[in-house]
Scaffold this motif. Structure first.
Motif, PDB file in Angstrom:
ATOM      1  N   LYS A   1       0.834  -1.206   0.000  1.00 13.36           N
ATOM      2  CA  LYS A   1       0.000   0.000   0.000  1.00 13.36           C
ATOM      3  C   LYS A   1       0.868   1.255   0.000  1.00 13.36           C
ATOM      4  O   LYS A   1       1.879   1.322   0.712  1.00 13.36           O
ATOM      5  CB  LYS A   1      -0.928   0.017   1.218  1.00 13.36           C
ATOM      6  N   VAL A   2       0.458   2.223  -0.805  1.00 12.54           N
ATOM      7  CA  VAL A   2       1.075   3.553  -0.784  1.00 12.54           C
ATOM      8  C   VAL A   2       0.026   4.513  -0.233  1.00 12.54           C
ATOM      9  O   VAL A   2      -0.994   4.781  -0.869  1.00 12.54           O
ATOM     10  CB  VAL A   2       1.508   3.993  -2.197  1.00 12.54           C
ATOM     11  N   TRP A   3       0.257   5.023   0.984  1.00 10.46           N
ATOM     12  CA  TRP A   3      -0.743   5.828   1.673  1.00 10.46           C
ATOM     13  C   TRP A   3      -0.732   7.255   1.150  1.00 10.46           C
ATOM     14  O   TRP A   3       0.321   7.839   0.878  1.00 10.46           O
ATOM     15  CB  TRP A   3      -0.479   5.810   3.177  1.00 10.46           C
ATOM     16  N   LEU A   4      -1.921   7.842   1.016  1.00  7.90           N
ATOM     17  CA  LEU A   4      -2.038   9.197   0.495  1.00  7.90           C
ATOM     18  C   LEU A   4      -1.628  10.249   1.532  1.00  7.90           C
ATOM     19  O   LEU A   4      -0.999  11.244   1.197  1.00  7.90           O
ATOM     20  CB  LEU A   4      -3.491   9.469   0.048  1.00  7.90           C
ATOM     21  N   GLN A   5      -1.952   9.999   2.767  1.00  6.99           N
ATOM     22  CA  GLN A   5      -1.701  10.998   3.811  1.00  6.99           C
ATOM     23  C   GLN A   5      -0.253  10.939   4.276  1.00  6.99           C
ATOM     24  O   GLN A   5       0.308   9.854   4.483  1.00  6.99           O
ATOM     25  CB  GLN A   5      -2.650  10.753   4.986  1.00  6.99           C
ATOM     26  N   GLN A   6       0.344  12.078   4.438  1.00  3.57           N
ATOM     27  CA  GLN A   6       1.739  12.178   4.854  1.00  3.57           C
ATOM     28  C   GLN A   6       1.948  11.547   6.235  1.00  3.57           C
ATOM     29  O   GLN A   6       1.217  11.823   7.181  1.00  3.57           O
ATOM     30  CB  GLN A   6       2.174  13.656   4.904  1.00  3.57           C
ATOM     31  N   GLY A   7       2.966  10.683   6.340  1.00  6.71           N
ATOM     32  CA  GLY A   7       3.337  10.099   7.615  1.00  6.71           C
ATOM     33  C   GLY A   7       2.447   8.971   8.097  1.00  6.71           C
ATOM     34  O   GLY A   7       2.605   8.501   9.227  1.00  6.71           O
ATOM     35  N   ILE A   8       1.517   8.483   7.259  1.00 10.20           N
ATOM     36  CA  ILE A   8       0.590   7.423   7.661  1.00 10.20           C
ATOM     37  C   ILE A   8       1.070   6.075   7.105  1.00 10.20           C
ATOM     38  O   ILE A   8       1.443   5.960   5.938  1.00 10.20           O
ATOM     39  CB  ILE A   8      -0.834   7.721   7.152  1.00 10.20           C
ATOM     40  N   THR A   9       1.052   5.055   7.959  1.00 10.32           N
ATOM     41  CA  THR A   9       1.453   3.704   7.536  1.00 10.32           C
ATOM     42  C   THR A   9       0.415   2.651   7.917  1.00 10.32           C
ATOM     43  O   THR A   9       0.576   1.486   7.589  1.00 10.32           O
ATOM     44  CB  THR A   9       2.799   3.319   8.180  1.00 10.32           C
TER      45      THR A   9
END
Length: 461
Positions: free
Chosen positions: A334-342
């Protein structure tokens, strides 16, 4: 039942290719239940015309009452092949040897999809050419996969009476008649011929599965002899069946087998085993120098070429990158859209944007410790442009920050397609320094090695 009287007359074979507009016979397509993918073999109606789906294989057509479609007593059978010349068997052989194969299948099942499907509940389909008889291989592959999952869950154990001449101690109860004959008259008072109940894996169900597994192992020995992952699955199953006797299976054994309660997961695998046991294929033979054509019966099956091409693309690219500074991200990363979210629970909810994207292939550079290229596999012609495809790829670029991107399309050979206007292997995307490529991926035995130069050209030049 009359609708399964497949031996009455030779069927009407419709040779089609996937993702192609169908012309004649129009009345057959109209009678077919196009609302069901399985009953129509992927044939569907689009803009007042009938089209084939993204499947290859052999299957009969059904109407809305789930009855085979007949004309003058002859059933209609579809034999679908790839319009791009892709060989599903070479692709399957490569994909099933991939260490990520189990992840591919699990992801498809979670999404209600499949890589291939074998219709064990249907009678064999009568064909006329030996080259079309490939359902036996797929049924063997399918059984090995099903048997592997069953063995991972655990084998069924059953209570059975066991007879044994036990030394020194009594186990269960003594069988008086046999004890006198085997021990007393021979002066062996130190032994007791006993009859006792044993909780064992040597049940009729497991004997059936082991016999079918050995049959499948023999069927796959030639075509898949070098497939390490397949052999690991077979070896795992054989180890699980090590306490099960290898015996000749009779038709009556299937009536004695049962699968209920905690062991319901045995039911579909036993069904597959019965189909393998009952298969009787007839191929071309020779009498002296004269070829004799005989009918061929194959089990109906279908292969999802879109999913297979995606997995094949991953397998081919991974082989090219092996041992280099580059590597492929794990499947379904997964590549998360929100910065800093994993993690999903930390993502912002209630927005119109989805939380993450999953690119088909993300290539990383060990020296730069980050992604350098993102690719998307499309089982379609590169000439068929689509707005959604463009938006999808460019969103991957935005999220990963790579300087290289592109699509992988099926082709006769593996090569980078030259852009028509710029006469270059890439298109420079304005204002970004981004290079866009189109890689044609063939599945001939030498294509993967031949594609090595093209892939590294895309990454490094």
């Amino acid at each position: 039942m009359e609708q399964w009287n497949v031996m009455a007359k030779e069927p009407m074979i419709h040779n089609i290719t996937d993702w192609t507009k169908l012309d004649q016979p129009q009345d057959v397509w109209e009678e077919t239940d196009v609302s069901s993918m399985e009953r129509s073999f992927g044939i569907h109606k689009y803009k007042e015309a009938y089209w084939s789906g993204g499947y290859v294989g052999v299957g009969r057509l059904f109407d809305q009452k789930k009855r085979p479609v007949y004309t003058n007593g002859r059933e209609h059978v579809v034999v679908a092949s790839s319009r791009y010349g892709m060989d599903p068997w070479q692709m399957l052989e490569a994909v099933m040897g991939d260490e990520e194969y189990d992840s591919y299948v699990e992801e498809l099942e979670r999404n209600g999809k499949f890589l291939f499907r074998v219709f064990y509940d249907q009678p064999l389909v009568r064909l006329a050419q030996e080259g079309q008889n490939t359902g036996d291989l797929l049924s063997a592959l399918s059984f090995v996969s099903s048997c592997y999952l069953l063995c991972k869950k655990g084998l069924r154990k059953g209570l059975r009476y066991k007879h044994q001449n036990c030394p020194s101690r009594v186990r269960g109860r003594i069988d008086a008649a046999k004890n006198i004959r085997e021990n007393t008259v021979k002066g062996r008072s130190d032994r007791f011929y006993c009859k006792y109940i044993d909780f064992t894996e040597d049940t009729v169900e497991n004997r059936i599965l082991k016999s079918a597994l050995l049959t499948c192992k023999s069927m796959l020995a030639g075509r898949f002899s070098g497939n390490a992952q397949l052999h690991k699955r077979i070896a795992f199953c054989m180890h699980a069946f090590r306490r099960v006797k290898s015996v000749r299976i009779a038709a009556g054994d299937f009536h004695d087998a049962s699968a209920s309660g905690l062991y319901m997961y045995y039911k579909p695998v036993l069904k597959q085993a019965r189909c393998i046991y009952s298969q009787k294929y007839h191929t071309y033979g020779t009498t002296g120098r004269q070829a004799v054509s005989r009918s061929v019966y194959t089990i109906p099956y279908m292969v999802n070429m879109e999913s297979l091409f995606e997995f094949y693309a991953r397998t081919a690219v991974k082989k090219v990158l092996q041992g280099s500074r580059y590597y492929l991200a794990p499947y379904s990363q997964k590549v998360w859209l929100q910065q800093g979210i994993t993690k999903a629970e930390d993502a912002e909810h209630g927005t119109h944007l989805i939380s993450y994207c999953i690119p088909d292939l993300i290539i990383y550079d060990r020296h730069k410790d980050g992604p350098v290229c993102v690719l998307d596999a499309k089982y379609k012609s590169y000439a068929r442009t689509a707005r959604s495809d463009s938006h999808q790829l460019l969103s991957y670029v935005l999220l990963t920050g790579v300087a290289r991107c592109g699509f992988l399309f099926p082709g006769e050979t593996t090569k980078l397609r030259r852009m028509e206007t710029s006469a270059s292997e890439y298109l420079a995307i304005r204002g970004s320094g981004l290079r866009y490529y189109e890689l044609l991926l063939g599945n001939a035995p030498a294509s993967e090695q031949n594609g090595k130069e093209e892939i590294f050209q895309m990454l490094e030049r």
